[in-house]
Design a protein around this motif. Sequence first.
Motif, short mmCIF file in Angstrom:
data_model
loop_
_atom_site.label_atom_id
_atom_site.label_comp_id
_atom_site.label_asym_id
_atom_site.label_seq_id
_atom_site.Cartn_x
_atom_site.Cartn_y
_atom_site.Cartn_z
N ARG A 1 0.69 -1.04 0.09
CA ARG A 1 0.08 0.23 -0.05
C ARG A 1 0.99 1.43 -0.02
O ARG A 1 1.77 1.51 0.76
N ALA A 2 0.37 2.21 -0.76
CA ALA A 2 1.10 3.31 -0.95
C ALA A 2 1.19 4.23 0.33
O ALA A 2 2.52 4.63 0.87
N ASP A 3 0.05 4.33 1.06
CA ASP A 3 0.25 4.99 2.45
C ASP A 3 1.12 4.39 3.49
O ASP A 3 1.62 4.95 4.32
N HIS A 4 1.50 3.03 3.35
CA HIS A 4 2.33 2.42 4.31
C HIS A 4 3.57 2.62 4.08
O HIS A 4 4.29 2.95 4.83
N ILE A 5 4.21 2.72 2.72
CA ILE A 5 5.53 2.79 2.46
C ILE A 5 5.70 4.34 2.68
O ILE A 5 6.83 4.65 3.08
N LYS A 6 4.84 5.08 2.24
CA LYS A 6 5.06 6.61 2.64
C LYS A 6 5.01 7.00 3.97
O LYS A 6 6.14 7.51 4.42
N ASN A 7 4.28 6.54 4.84
CA ASN A 7 4.21 6.77 6.25
C ASN A 7 5.30 6.21 6.90
O ASN A 7 5.94 7.13 7.77
N LEU A 8 5.76 5.02 6.64
CA LEU A 8 6.91 4.45 7.42
C LEU A 8 8.25 5.18 7.06
O LEU A 8 9.07 5.25 7.76
N SER A 9 8.21 5.61 5.72
CA SER A 9 9.51 6.36 5.24
C SER A 9 9.40 7.77 6.03
O SER A 9 10.38 8.23 6.36
N GLU A 10 8.28 8.37 6.16
CA GLU A 10 8.25 9.74 7.10
C GLU A 10 8.66 9.63 8.31
O GLU A 10 9.29 10.34 8.86
N LEU A 11 8.33 8.29 8.86
CA LEU A 11 8.70 7.90 10.07
C LEU A 11 10.30 7.91 10.50
O LEU A 11 10.77 7.91 11.64
N GLY A 12 10.99 7.38 9.33
CA GLY A 12 12.43 7.17 9.53
C GLY A 12 12.96 5.94 8.91
O GLY A 12 13.99 5.48 8.61
N PHE A 13 11.86 5.03 8.70
CA PHE A 13 12.30 3.53 8.14
C PHE A 13 12.83 3.97 6.69
O PHE A 13 12.56 4.78 5.99
N ASN A 14 13.94 2.98 6.34
CA ASN A 14 14.33 2.78 4.99
C ASN A 14 13.60 1.93 4.38
O ASN A 14 14.01 0.65 4.30
N ILE A 15 12.66 2.23 3.51
CA ILE A 15 11.86 1.09 2.73
C ILE A 15 12.39 1.23 1.07
O ILE A 15 12.50 2.13 0.62
N ILE A 16 12.85 0.08 0.95
CA ILE A 16 13.21 -0.44 -0.50
C ILE A 16 12.38 -0.97 -1.20
O ILE A 16 11.89 -2.17 -0.89
N SER A 17 11.39 -0.65 -2.17
CA SER A 17 10.66 -1.23 -2.88
C SER A 17 11.30 -1.58 -4.25
O SER A 17 12.37 -1.29 -4.43
N GLY A 18 10.58 -2.41 -5.16
CA GLY A 18 10.96 -2.83 -6.30
C GLY A 18 10.10 -3.76 -7.04
O GLY A 18 9.00 -3.97 -6.97
#
Length: 587
Positions: free
Chosen positions: A356-373
């Motif tokens: 989900r876009a909101d999960h990736i975006k929000n967790l990235s905003e909190l500081g997690f380094n999310i690598i998608s692909g």
Amino acid sequence: MTIQHSKKEKKEIAKLRTKLHNMGPCSTIKEMFVRSEAFGDRIAVVEKIKKQDVCYTVKEFHDRVRYVGTALYEIGLGGKHIAIVSENSYSWIVMFYAIVCGGGVAVPIDKELSDKDISMLISKGDAVALCHSKNYKETAKLHTEQDERCQYCFNMTPGAKAEGGKFLTVDELAEMGKKLVEAGDRRFIDKEITGDMLAAIVFTSGTTGTNKGVMLTHFNFASNVDGLLEFLGPEQSTMSILPMNHVYELSCSILTAIYMYGVIYINDSLKNILPNINDFKPTAMAVVPLVLEAIYNGIWAKAEASGKADVMRKAIKVSNKLLEIGIDIRPIVFKQIKENFGGQFPTMSCGGAPARADHIKNLSELGFNIISGYGMTEASPTITLHKNGRKKPLCAGKAFPRAQFRIDDPDEEGIGEIQVRGDNVTQGYYKDEEATKASFTEDGWFKTGDYGRVDEDGELYITGRKKFLIILPNGENIFPETVESNIMENLLYAVEVVAFEEKVEILGRENVVMSAAIYVDKNKLKGMTDEEIIEKTKADVAASNKGQPAYRKVQNVYVSFDEFEKNSTRKVIRQKVIDRYTKTIAK
């Protein structure tokens, strides 16, 4: 427990990594294995046995692999096809390396399959032996009765009771091999491996058709590991969550961590993911969308319960504005969240299905380094990678360092089939010339069966699967994933959505309409009855239809309060959901 390295030791590890990297890319798994011996007596793998953390050093791992690999030669299995069916474990990793570094072919099997299907795939992969845990002992015995080619079954559980005959334990193999190696036996150690040799036959999930055995060579795996290190660099540690029989976990986590020394912490249960993250404190994890969802929900549930949710939302807005001018206050502002994850925000590479876009975006905003692909088994598995989930959460990224992709025959919107080629791409399917021929273009590009488009930055966006494409009677094409994404964006309480075409009778005439089955999280709609939730969901879907072309508007909505059927990588089995809800409706 967490393996702590002093500053001096971290510098030594960094120097060793640089030294190995400067030796140039590896072409085989065995070459990576031999190089990694340089890390010596440091802890390589940690697993929980009876709730106790058990550690294995790099040297212990190398010795165990050599002993077991030598024993396989002694009993006539050197260079043969050997299957593995088990939970994730240290022994799973040992057996994989013992098989492939001795010139054999590993056949990893999904442990979630039925005994019948496990046996079928073992036979289909021409495996003459089976490695299993104690939980699959009866499965092993059943298989030996059905396939006379099965010469041995190896119980990988530490301390397993010896039975004799064709039923041996890995402990017995290790003891046998140790004596041989100490006596000078070098059959396994000196076995020459080349990049074009087959390393594994990995079966596709078969959720939409017959399981196909993807042939992956040593060079395929080595190229994927080398590309990951070029794109992301090595990590201090990883937590193994996903099944090791899947290439995503095996190639991106296990092989990469062993080669460039990242401690592997083996998660013992899906229900223990969050406690184990806090215990092990991994710096990286390969995850699927449901893991991201669990982390996202856990963070916000805690914030709501403590009355800090509104404060956190305001902090995110301030943080985002500062990020635009290069100031990152996330480690300070969201320090408490970081502490809950072992004192650091782990890098999470998310694959297996669209998140989900909101999960990736929000967790990235909190500081997690999310690598998608984007990837698939046939590419060992990486095709594209993307780092900036905060700004482009649905982007699959640019081409992987060891791969290329192209969009074949794009339409007016730039959408076409994604085709790929590269060092990490399979040469085809095991003993299936017809499927292999159908999967490649005349000029050698692999046809993924996925559709996508490229944006102005040259980055890939996935639009849908070719096999899921819906073609309406009026000629309009619909990717159900597009419909599903729209619903997920507008209904934040929707956990899973499956869109499909449905035939209905309207005034005696058959028509085709879009329908959607939606798994709803009732916890996000507290205080409402089931009937009220169903009515709200239908009303919200109707609202989400606004702005959509007529042919993409959802007309029938089915609400479920139970999650949909999934395979072992937690990917929704679409056809089972569709079969559950599809029916002819008279209007």
